[in-house]
Design a protein around this motif. Structure first.
Motif, PDB file in Angstrom:
ATOM      1  N   PRO A 197      31.086  35.219  34.712  1.00  0.00           N
ATOM      2  CA  PRO A 197      30.514  36.182  33.753  1.00  0.00           C
ATOM      3  C   PRO A 197      30.640  35.743  32.303  1.00  0.00           C
ATOM      4  CG  PRO A 197      31.894  37.300  35.363  1.00  0.00           C
ATOM      5  CD  PRO A 197      32.096  35.835  35.573  1.00  0.00           C
ATOM      6  N   GLU A 198      31.656  34.952  31.987  1.00  0.00           N
ATOM      7  CA  GLU A 198      31.819  34.520  30.596  1.00  0.00           C
ATOM      8  C   GLU A 198      30.684  33.601  30.154  1.00  0.00           C
ATOM      9  OE1 GLU A 198      33.951  35.349  28.354  1.00  0.00           O
ATOM     10  OE2 GLU A 198      35.473  36.428  29.489  1.00  0.00           O
ATOM     11  N   ASP A 199      30.021  32.946  31.131  1.00  0.00           N
ATOM     12  CA  ASP A 199      28.926  32.036  30.792  1.00  0.00           C
ATOM     13  C   ASP A 199      27.615  32.775  30.590  1.00  0.00           C
ATOM     14  OD1 ASP A 199      29.854  29.244  32.956  1.00  0.00           O
ATOM     15  OD2 ASP A 199      30.441  29.758  30.902  1.00  0.00           O
ATOM     16  N   PHE A 335      26.264  23.359  24.655  1.00  0.00           N
ATOM     17  CA  PHE A 335      27.185  24.386  25.149  1.00  0.00           C
ATOM     18  C   PHE A 335      27.997  23.806  26.293  1.00  0.00           C
ATOM     19  CE2 PHE A 335      28.662  28.646  25.832  1.00  0.00           C
ATOM     20  CZ  PHE A 335      28.902  28.721  27.186  1.00  0.00           C
ATOM     21  N   LEU A 336      29.301  23.948  26.224  1.00  0.00           N
ATOM     22  CA  LEU A 336      30.183  23.442  27.276  1.00  0.00           C
ATOM     23  C   LEU A 336      31.232  24.504  27.560  1.00  0.00           C
ATOM     24  CD1 LEU A 336      31.306  21.087  29.021  1.00  0.00           C
ATOM     25  CD2 LEU A 336      32.621  20.377  27.019  1.00  0.00           C
ATOM     26  N   SER A 337      31.426  24.834  28.819  1.00  0.00           N
ATOM     27  CA  SER A 337      32.481  25.814  29.100  1.00  0.00           C
ATOM     28  C   SER A 337      33.278  25.414  30.330  1.00  0.00           C
ATOM     29  CB  SER A 337      31.872  27.198  29.322  1.00  0.00           C
ATOM     30  OG  SER A 337      31.353  27.296  30.638  1.00  0.00           O
ATOM     31  N   PHE A 338      34.527  25.855  30.333  1.00  0.00           N
ATOM     32  CA  PHE A 338      35.419  25.680  31.485  1.00  0.00           C
ATOM     33  C   PHE A 338      35.964  27.040  31.860  1.00  0.00           C
ATOM     34  CE2 PHE A 338      35.680  21.149  31.205  1.00  0.00           C
ATOM     35  CZ  PHE A 338      35.568  20.857  29.860  1.00  0.00           C
ATOM     36  N   ASN A 339      35.995  27.300  33.141  1.00  0.00           N
ATOM     37  CA  ASN A 339      36.519  28.598  33.571  1.00  0.00           C
ATOM     38  C   ASN A 339      37.433  28.391  34.765  1.00  0.00           C
ATOM     39  OD1 ASN A 339      35.874  31.026  35.696  1.00  0.00           O
ATOM     40  ND2 ASN A 339      36.102  31.774  33.618  1.00  0.00           N
ATOM     41  N   ASN A 355      37.093  27.342  39.936  1.00  0.00           N
ATOM     42  CA  ASN A 355      36.969  26.572  38.693  1.00  0.00           C
ATOM     43  C   ASN A 355      35.514  26.290  38.461  1.00  0.00           C
ATOM     44  OD1 ASN A 355      39.775  25.990  37.917  1.00  0.00           O
ATOM     45  ND2 ASN A 355      39.837  25.068  39.940  1.00  0.00           N
ATOM     46  N   SER A 356      35.104  26.411  37.204  1.00  0.00           N
ATOM     47  CA  SER A 356      33.713  26.060  36.971  1.00  0.00           C
ATOM     48  C   SER A 356      33.569  25.356  35.626  1.00  0.00           C
ATOM     49  CB  SER A 356      32.835  27.306  37.079  1.00  0.00           C
ATOM     50  OG  SER A 356      32.397  27.748  35.851  1.00  0.00           O
ATOM     51  N   VAL A 357      32.639  24.423  35.600  1.00  0.00           N
ATOM     52  CA  VAL A 357      32.319  23.683  34.383  1.00  0.00           C
ATOM     53  C   VAL A 357      30.838  23.848  34.145  1.00  0.00           C
ATOM     54  CG1 VAL A 357      32.179  21.414  33.319  1.00  0.00           C
ATOM     55  CG2 VAL A 357      34.025  21.915  34.906  1.00  0.00           C
ATOM     56  N   LYS A 358      30.459  24.163  32.913  1.00  0.00           N
ATOM     57  CA  LYS A 358      29.033  24.303  32.649  1.00  0.00           C
ATOM     58  C   LYS A 358      28.684  23.557  31.388  1.00  0.00           C
ATOM     59  CE  LYS A 358      25.506  27.885  32.365  1.00  0.00           C
ATOM     60  NZ  LYS A 358      24.628  27.145  31.519  1.00  0.00           N
ATOM     61  N   LEU A 359      27.598  22.831  31.450  1.00  0.00           N
ATOM     62  CA  LEU A 359      27.141  22.086  30.280  1.00  0.00           C
ATOM     63  C   LEU A 359      25.658  22.337  30.122  1.00  0.00           C
ATOM     64  CD1 LEU A 359      27.482  19.873  28.105  1.00  0.00           C
ATOM     65  CD2 LEU A 359      27.010  18.195  29.877  1.00  0.00           C
ATOM     66  N   TYR A 377      28.908  23.233  37.635  1.00  0.00           N
ATOM     67  CA  TYR A 377      29.622  22.860  38.861  1.00  0.00           C
ATOM     68  C   TYR A 377      30.694  23.909  39.119  1.00  0.00           C
ATOM     69  CZ  TYR A 377      32.952  20.559  41.947  1.00  0.00           C
ATOM     70  OH  TYR A 377      33.816  20.280  42.972  1.00  0.00           O
ATOM     71  N   ILE A 378      30.692  24.452  40.330  1.00  0.00           N
ATOM     72  CA  ILE A 378      31.657  25.495  40.666  1.00  0.00           C
ATOM     73  C   ILE A 378      32.382  25.072  41.928  1.00  0.00           C
ATOM     74  CG2 ILE A 378      31.923  27.932  41.261  1.00  0.00           C
ATOM     75  CD1 ILE A 378      29.074  28.323  40.113  1.00  0.00           C
ATOM     76  N   ARG A 379      33.691  25.175  41.876  1.00  0.00           N
ATOM     77  CA  ARG A 379      34.448  24.901  43.101  1.00  0.00           C
ATOM     78  C   ARG A 379      35.375  26.071  43.359  1.00  0.00           C
ATOM     79  NH1 ARG A 379      36.438  20.677  46.556  1.00  0.00           N
ATOM     80  NH2 ARG A 379      38.569  21.157  47.169  1.00  0.00           N
ATOM     81  N   SER A 380      35.321  26.599  44.561  1.00  0.00           N
ATOM     82  CA  SER A 380      36.211  27.716  44.836  1.00  0.00           C
ATOM     83  C   SER A 380      36.891  27.501  46.172  1.00  0.00           C
ATOM     84  CB  SER A 380      35.439  29.038  44.855  1.00  0.00           C
ATOM     85  OG  SER A 380      34.616  29.101  45.978  1.00  0.00           O
TER      86      SER A 380
END
Lengths: 1029, 497
Positions: A197-199, A335-339, A355-359, A377-380
């Motif tokens: 949701p933060e993305d 835009f780059l985010s880590f969650n 964990n997710s990384v978005k660019l 990329y999302i890994r759960s």
């Protein structure tokens, strides 16, 4: 005389909190001179006329004009333009439209509203905030699924969930469960809950076919359009770094009520092996319990333990961290985010990590060519628990007598608690299941899209957007081998062991080639035309292998069995392409007309008859701008639309096939599978193919009114709609004597009619204090109008005695089965000899899962830097089947079983049927009180339908934004701290002492209304902090 | 401007053209990769035989076991209590009805159609013969059932009419005759390992078909004796051969998980404490010193009955006094040889050697066949002993007892009583449904007792009801019966039923 010239400088700040505003355009009126404010909100103009007027503009604020005045300094404060903020709506295919031009109902939720509750799921975060949609989270298990249905859903046996689109690309929202939903079920979540949701910058909900017609076949049930953040969201600020963290605790929201007067045993006598609580009354004396092992046996006080079930569960906790970097330059953005989410569940030993990384980046390569790309990329990893009946720990917990402490059983290697020595002969130590059995799901997922656009001239835009969603879900299920001494009282609990590996690979590919042209035809009339071409493909590949007996206990490998592993695979592919067009006319910017048309070709329909066309039309009239309105009406719009959407079939329904032979008698593990005696065998599938299948068509009509009063201090949005879905593709049962048991055909008609209302108001708006109220109301009437010729009822699922059916004339989802026989006055008819209720030989409809209405109420207060809000979410009507209740009656833990101190009693209000057909008051008590509950009542499923109404405090948050003055000239630009919580409080009608009505054993499926031992739902609450740089 | 407009239109036009031409194959992906749309007959024959064996060897075996009084419900379980209570409803055996019609009956039809189409007549022959076998099982259980219009969903017939049992019995003979006509012993095209009964030996299938035909005729011995007589005499006149020693028709199973004997698999999954020995059978076997008792049953393993054969009076299981002192190990259970506990590799028998001889003995006894009824009687018993691994010496000891001797001087009825009694005995645990059906027809053995837990009073059940699934989906289903309504051929009033 020359006009005096001077230099002017100043500062622009936000009226609300005094923060500087960067990127404000300061224009000298009547000239071409314009400058921008810098990061500190400052600007300088040199050599301007002394009597100039300056115009301050910024997209997020109301424009301000002011004269230069006598000095050289001008400081102004700009007011946020809330109407402006929601004016642009992202609609189908990621096309941005002005809200006022839309002829259909939409709702938009911004990032701030979405992330208030700090939930891990975008779908959960929408609960209670939007009218017209029912969003239910299915259980308190970690990583569990969320179901989203707009306007009652359109399909009898097909998909009813909304389409989820991220940045213009539809994504996979599938859910693959283990077990059969009632037995040994694991809710491993739906893929739509993976998005961070933060993305998300905003979410637009397109509630029906009108809004989603451009999406084609999957949009009959509406669409959730998610737009993720890019650097461009910064709106003028150059660079922004945000760090946010939240720490939440979770506890059970509702546990059943228990009686605490009688303990372990049956018929009033103690029995140390029992799961029954039908034993003697508690007397507080010291008594032995459990088995005698060797020559020792434990002793304890014979009292009721009020909290033994509650103690079993852990306090869950979730730690969430998010960092994002964004930059916006003139021509490009970044835009780059880590969650990271780390959740430990209330069911001991369960956890969920994501964990997710978005660019993403955008670039205006030339003044005609632009491009953007995004990759996520999302890994759960979920370590989940089985729920429902069967090898489920929660099922064992529910079956614990009132005086047994679950914490005493925790050490399952202790001789009194291990498989041989465990006190219960009819259950397995739940800690054993939690310690030795497991179900894990590891998901690797990549979503991405690339867009290239070309504007040959200013008013034409051609773009190609290609995206893909690839996920790989590896599941491993371990059920340990239970070796039990044949002389032990627990011998029947032996189990050979089970180990299974599943690989689920899903790939979605979408491409859209869109050409748009916008032109003013005359001064009053402007036209925009869109032509699009869409290609879509979905692949599902599942491999499954299992062994059903382990040679070496606790060694989990497919080779560890005397029998070869049983393996199956499943592959499916479907493709579609379509062309579509959207023509919009606007007249003086207050009257709008839109027409769309789409034609799809699908691989799942018969060749030569595989294409279908569906149009839509919508109009909107902003009458407040066309006519003179009384001063208190600041905005008024009326809108109407009519739309059609087609839906194609699932793959592979056209031909009859052969399947590998397997035959059984309904018991677990008593079947015969081919190959038999080394010989392979195939049998004709029981479903006869239908080479004549046509697409389903949903037609919807919508009428809406929006207005704002008193400068939008009060605003209202209301929509009424009527949907018809016909030619449903359903598999219907046919007489087995025809050689087949089911047939797929087009039949059935479902209608949905309803109203959605959103009311917003600001009762108090003072200098530093505001109070906003938002209320939503949704009422949908669903009706199954037709099934197929000669049939009034179609089974959807459930179990024998309590089936969920689609019944002609009723809303979708009625419970069908036998209850107690009742006289026309509603009194229970009992057997004159035994006093027990007679079971009605005629099975009937006993209730429906559909709610009467849904409502939400949100109150927000802000005072200087503080903001407080709380959101209530309510549902009235509908029923659900509570297995917890039947289990509590059976076991004697329900307070209702204390009736008449467990002495024989006359069933209240009961009557007997006389030979002359009349009813007489019954005076015969039941032969045995315990037998009434265990053999008569708890086995009659239709007596256990509970009112599903509830009111929840869905979300509450208190945040404080530190004053901007603290951050002048520092690298930190802002700090916000807060407390927030979700599902904090629950009210249910008096009869529901059992569970949260939102829990469901069927996840996102169509068969809702069964609470079959699902893990209880949770409340969560915690602190969060957000730093902006 | 103009140039640009032209280009834009051209681009779109090309785009759409490209769309239509290269997309023809793009959508051609709707062939199911998970399940074949074709299967050769040798892949379907084993499944059809296997599904039939499952239903015969587990659910119908248990029903016949309880109602044919060789098994009864144990005191500590309740799985089959309803059978002893005679409280069967239209939900019971719904699954088997569906499984057989949509399973082996439909698959045998495929084998017939595909067999004839592809020139594999021997397969088609087996299809017809086995359809006759299964339709007879279904009609003997349910009475009137869909037959002539059944299995035609492909032609749009989704609510077939119900034929009368008389019409069906005529139809059964036709099916068997058509099957016999298709048999080609000289053809090299015949099944192999996919034929669980005979591995493709079509001569044996001929014998099977003749034995089946004999059974079909004899079933009508009371209701249409003229038809039965004519049919059987014609068979003997044509020199029909019947199943002989070594020709047993059975499907084998093994100790491989999910390849085990269906009854064994059920017991292993649900528990051993439901199906226990009935005193009717145990008492009879003990009274006649029948050594087969140790094949059909396993002795009790708990005090006070350790090492003995002990049965429970039919239906008494859950009514025995002092239940807290009881457990299932105190009684005899079905033996491993018939799929009881410890017997995963038992076989499911469709027609046994002993059965064939007893049918012939009855045909000769009635004067419709040629041969020596007394010799056939003794041969039947002997074959039963041999097929269960006992010796001729044990047979001789058993058969020399007065109570086992063929009543040479007795009436036809007394001789029939002896034949059917021995047939019932030989079928104990392995062919329970047929044993019970023959008791319905003849009234023998006449030692049955109404179940002690009967909910319908002093009566025996004699059929099953029309299943729920058929009632709700087929408007042609006749009005529902009760389980005491006799089927068409069940007209005999001598004997017990």
């Amino acid at each position: 005389m020359l006009l005096a010239q001077k230099n002017v400088s100043g500062k622009v700040t936000d009226k609300k909190d005094g923060a500087p505003i960067a990127g404000v355009s300061v224009t000298v009126k009547g000239t071409a001179l314009v400058v921008q404010t810098n990061a500190q909100g400052e600007f300088t103009l040199t050599g301007i006329a002394g009597n100039s007027t300056l115009i301050f503009t910024n997209v997020s604020y109301k424009t301000l004009e002011t004269k230069v005045g006598t000095g050289n300094t001008i400081n102004v404060m700009l007011e946020e333009d809330s109407k402006q903020l929601s004016e642009v709506v992202v609609t189908a295919n990621a096309i941005k439209r002005e809200a006022k031009s839309l002829g259909y109902a939409t709702s938009t939720i911004s990032n701030a509203e979405l992330t208030k509750g700090k939930d891990r799921s975008v779908l959960n975060s929408l609960q209670g905030k939007v009218a017209g949609v029912q969003i239910t989270g299915s259980s308190g298990g970690v990583g569990s699924s969320t179901r989203v249905v707009f306007r009652g859903g359109t399909s009898i046996t097909g998909n009813n969930q909304a389409l989820i689109v991220v940045d213009g690309i539809p994504i996979d929202n599938s859910q693959t469960d283990a077990g059969d939903n009632l037995n040994n079920q694991v809710d491993a979540g739906n893929r739509g809950n993976d998005i961070n949701p933060e993305d998300v910058e905003s979410v637009t909900l397109l509630k029906g076919p009108a809004a989603a017609a451009l999406y084609g076949t999957r949009a009959a049930n509406g669409a959730i359009i998610i737009t993720t953040k890019t650097g461009k969201s910064l709106k003028g600020k150059k660079t922004e770094i945000i760090v946010s963290s939240a720490y939440n605790l979770e506890s059970i929201l509702k546990l059943p009520d228990y009686q605490n007067e009688y303990g372990q045993g049956g018929q009033g006598a103690p029995d140390s092996r029992e799961n029954f609580s039908w034993g003697p009354r508690f007397d507080g004396s010291m008594k032995p319990w459990g088995q005698q092992i060797g020559d020792s046996q434990r002793v304890k006080l014979y009292v009721g333990l009020k909290n033994n079930v509650k103690e079993f569960f852990d306090i869950g906790r979730t730690m969430t961290n998010n960092v994002s970097f964004a930059q916006n330059n003139e021509k490009n953005s970044y835009f780059l985010s880590f969650n990271n989410i780390d959740q430990k569940g209330i069911m001991p030993g369960t956890e969920y990590r994501r964990n997710s990384v978005k660019l993403s980046g955008t670039a205006d390569l030339t003044d005609k060519l632009y491009s953007s790309a995004s990759i996520n990329y999302i890994r759960s990893k979920g370590d989940l628990s089985i729920q429902g009946q069967g090898n489920s720990p929660y099922d064992q917990v529910l079956q614990t007598p009132r005086d047994i402490s679950l914490l005493e059983l925790k050490d399952y290697k202790n001789k009194f608690n291990d498989l041989n020595g465990y006190y219960g002969a009819y259950t397995v130590n739940p800690w054993y299941y939690l310690g030795e059995d497991s179900y894990t799901s590891v998901v690797d997922r990549i979503l991405g899209n690339v867009q290239l656009g070309f504007k040959p001239v200013k008013w034409i835009d051609i773009s190609l957007r290609v995206g893909s969603d690839v996920s790989n879900d590896k599941r491993i299920q371990i059920e340990s081998k239970r070796v039990i001494d044949p002389n032990s009282q627990n011998f029947a609990r032996k189990f050979d062991g089970h180990y299974a590996e599943t690989g689920i690979n899903i790939r979605e590919f979408t491409s859209d080639l869109i050409a748009t042209a916008k032109r003013d035809l005359t001064q009053d009339l402007s036209l925009s035309v869109l032509l699009g071409h869409n290609i879509r493909q979905r692949n599902v590949d599942i491999q499954f292998s299992e062994i059903n007996s382990l040679t070496i206990p606790f060694y989990y490998n497919l080779a560890n069995s005397a029998q070869p592993p049983r393996s199956t695979n499943f592959n499916s592919i479907r493709r579609l392409y379509g062309v579509y067009s959207d023509v919009n006319l606007s007249f003086r910017n207050y009257l709008f007309l839109g027409i769309t048309g789409r034609n799809d070709w699908s691989s799942t329909l018969p060749k030569g008859k595989n294409n279908f066309f569906y149009p839509s039309v919508n109009t909107s009239f902003v009458f407040s701008e066309a006519f003179r309105m009384p001063a208190f009406i600041s905005y008024g719009k009326i809108r109407a639309s009519a739309a059609q959407v087609g839906n194609d079939a699932a793959p592979y329904l056209l031909e009859s096939v052969f399947i590998t032979g397997t035959v059984g008698d309904g018991q677990q593990n008593s079947q015969v599978n081919f190959p038999l005696n080394g010989v392979p065998g195939f049998t004709q599938s029981n479903i006869i193919g239908n080479p004549e299948i046509k697409p389903e068509i949903t037609t919807s009509y919508e009428l809406g009114l929006e207005f704002g009063l008193f400068n939008n201090r009060i605003s209202f949005e209301g929509t009424v709609y009527s949907n018809r879905s016909k030619d449903q593709i359903i598999t219907v049962p046919i007489a087995a004597t025809s050689g087949y048991t089911t047939q797929t055909l087009n039949a059935g008609l479902i209608t949905n009619k309803g109203v959605e209302i959103l009311l917003r108001g600001t009762p108090v708006r003072a200098k530093s204090f505001t109070w906003d109220v938002t209320a939503t109301f949704t009422k949908n009437e669903n009706k199954v109008v037709e099934l197929f010729p000669g049939t009034e009822q179609l089974g959807l699922g459930g179990f024998s005695g309590g089936t969920l059916v689609a019944q002609v004339g009723q809303p979708y989802g009625s419970f069908f089965g036998s209850s107690f026989l009742r006289s026309p006055d509603g009194n229970i008819v009992v057997d004159a000899t035994t006093g027990y209720p007679v079971i009605d030989p005629q099975a009937k409809i006993h209730g429906n899962v559909q709610p009467d209405f849904l409502a939400g109420l949100n109150n927000s207060f802000s005072y200087k830097g503080f903001s407080l809000s709380f959101l209530f979410d309510a549902r009235k009507g509908g029923v659900f089947f509570s297995r917890t209740r039947t289990l509590q009656e059976f076991l004697g833990t329900d307070p209702r079983t204390l009736y008449n101190n467990r002495q024989v009693f006359v069933v209240p209000g009961s009557v007997i049927l006389m030979p002359d057909g009349k009813y007489a008051v019954n005076t015969t008590p039941v032969q045995n009180a315990e037998n009434y509950w265990t053999s008569v009542s708890s086995t009659t499923a239709m007596e256990h339908l509970i009112d599903a109404s509830f009111i929840k405090l869905r979300e509450a948050s208190l945040t404080y934004r530190l004053p901007a003055s603290l951050f002048r000239n520092k690298s930190i630009k802002g700090i916000t701290v807060g407390f927030s919580g979700r599902n904090l409080w629950l009210w249910t009608p008096k009869e529901n002492t059992y569970s949260d009505p939102e829990t469901s054993s069927f996840g996102t499926g169509n068969v809702q209304g069964y609470e079959y031992g699902t893990i209880p739902s949770m409340r969560n609450y915690g602190v969060n902090v957000r730093l902006t740089f | 401007m103009r140039t640009i407009r032209k280009i834009k239109l051209a681009v779109l036009a090309i785009g759409l053209l490209g769309t239509s031409s290269c997309k023809k194959n793009f959508l051609d992906v709707n062939v199911d990769p998970n399940n074949p749309t074709q299967a050769s007959v040798d892949l379907v024959l084993p499944t059809a035989l296997g599904y039939a064996a499952y239903n015969l060897g587990n659910p119908y075996q248990v029903l016949g076991g309880y109602w044919g009084q060789v098994w009864t419900q144990g005191p500590t379980g309740s799985q089959f209590q309803a059978y002893d209570q005679y409280s069967i409803t239209s939900t019971n055996f719904d699954r088997q009805w569906v499984s057989i019609y949509a399973g082996p009956l439909n698959d045998f039809k495929y084998i017939i159609d595909e067999g004839i189409k592809s020139g594999k007549n021997n397969y088609a022959a087996i299809g017809k013969i086995m359809q006759a076998y299964l339709f007879q099982v279904m009609t003997d259980l349910h009475g009137d059932i869909p037959f002539s219009e059944s299995l035609q969903a492909g032609k749009g017939v989704i609510a077939p009419k119900f034929d009368s049992q008389q019409e069906i019995y005529d139809g059964l003979i036709e099916l068997v005759d058509e099957g016999l006509a298709l048999i080609d012993e000289n053809s090299s095209v015949h099944p192999g390992a996919d034929d669980f009964f005979y591995h493709g030996d079509m001569h044996l299938w001929q014998k099977f078909a003749n034995t089946l035909k004999l059974k079909i005729y004899l079933r009508q011995a009371y209701v249409r004796p003229a038809v039965a007589q004519a049919g059987i005499q014609a068979m003997y006149a044509a020199g029909a051969e019947f199943i002989d020693q070594g020709d047993e028709a059975a499907v084998p199973f093994s100790n491989v998980t999910f390849n085990q004997h269906p009854l064994y698999a059920h017991i292993n999954s649900v528990g051993e404490f439901n199906i226990l020995a009935s005193q009717t059978s145990i008492g009879s076997l003990l009274a006649l010193n029948d050594p087969r008792i140790d094949v059909f049953y396993r002795r009790a393993t708990a005090a006070p009955n350790t090492g003995n054969h002990v049965g429970i009076v039919q239906g008494m299981g859950r009514l025995l006094p002092n239940p807290a002192s009881l457990n299932d190990r105190q009684f005899s259970k079905p033996g491993p040889a018939v799929g009881g506990p410890g017997g995963p590799a038992a076989r499911v028998i469709f027609i046994s050697e002993a059965e064939s001889y007893f049918l012939q003995a009855e045909a000769v006894l009635r004067g419709w066949g040629t041969g020596d009824a007394e010799q056939l009687y003794y041969d039947g018993i002997a074959l039963s002993f041999l097929s269960w691994g006992l010796s001729i010496a044990q047979f001789n000891t058993y058969a020399s007892q007065v109570v086992v001797e063929y009543p040479v001087a007795g009436s036809v009825e007394e001789k029939l009583r002896a034949i059917i009694f021995q047939k019932w005995t030989s079928m104990c645990g392995s062919q329970n449904l047929e044993a019970w059906t023959e008791w319905r027809r003849t009234g023998y053995p006449d030692i049955f007792t109404v179940s002690a837990s009967s909910n319908i009073g002093n009566k025996f059940p004699v059929r099953l009801l029309y299943p729920d699934s058929e009632v709700t989906s087929n408007p042609n289903t006749p009005p529902q019966k009760t389980i005491t309504d006799k089927v068409w051929w069940d007209v005999n009033t001598t004997g017990q039923n």
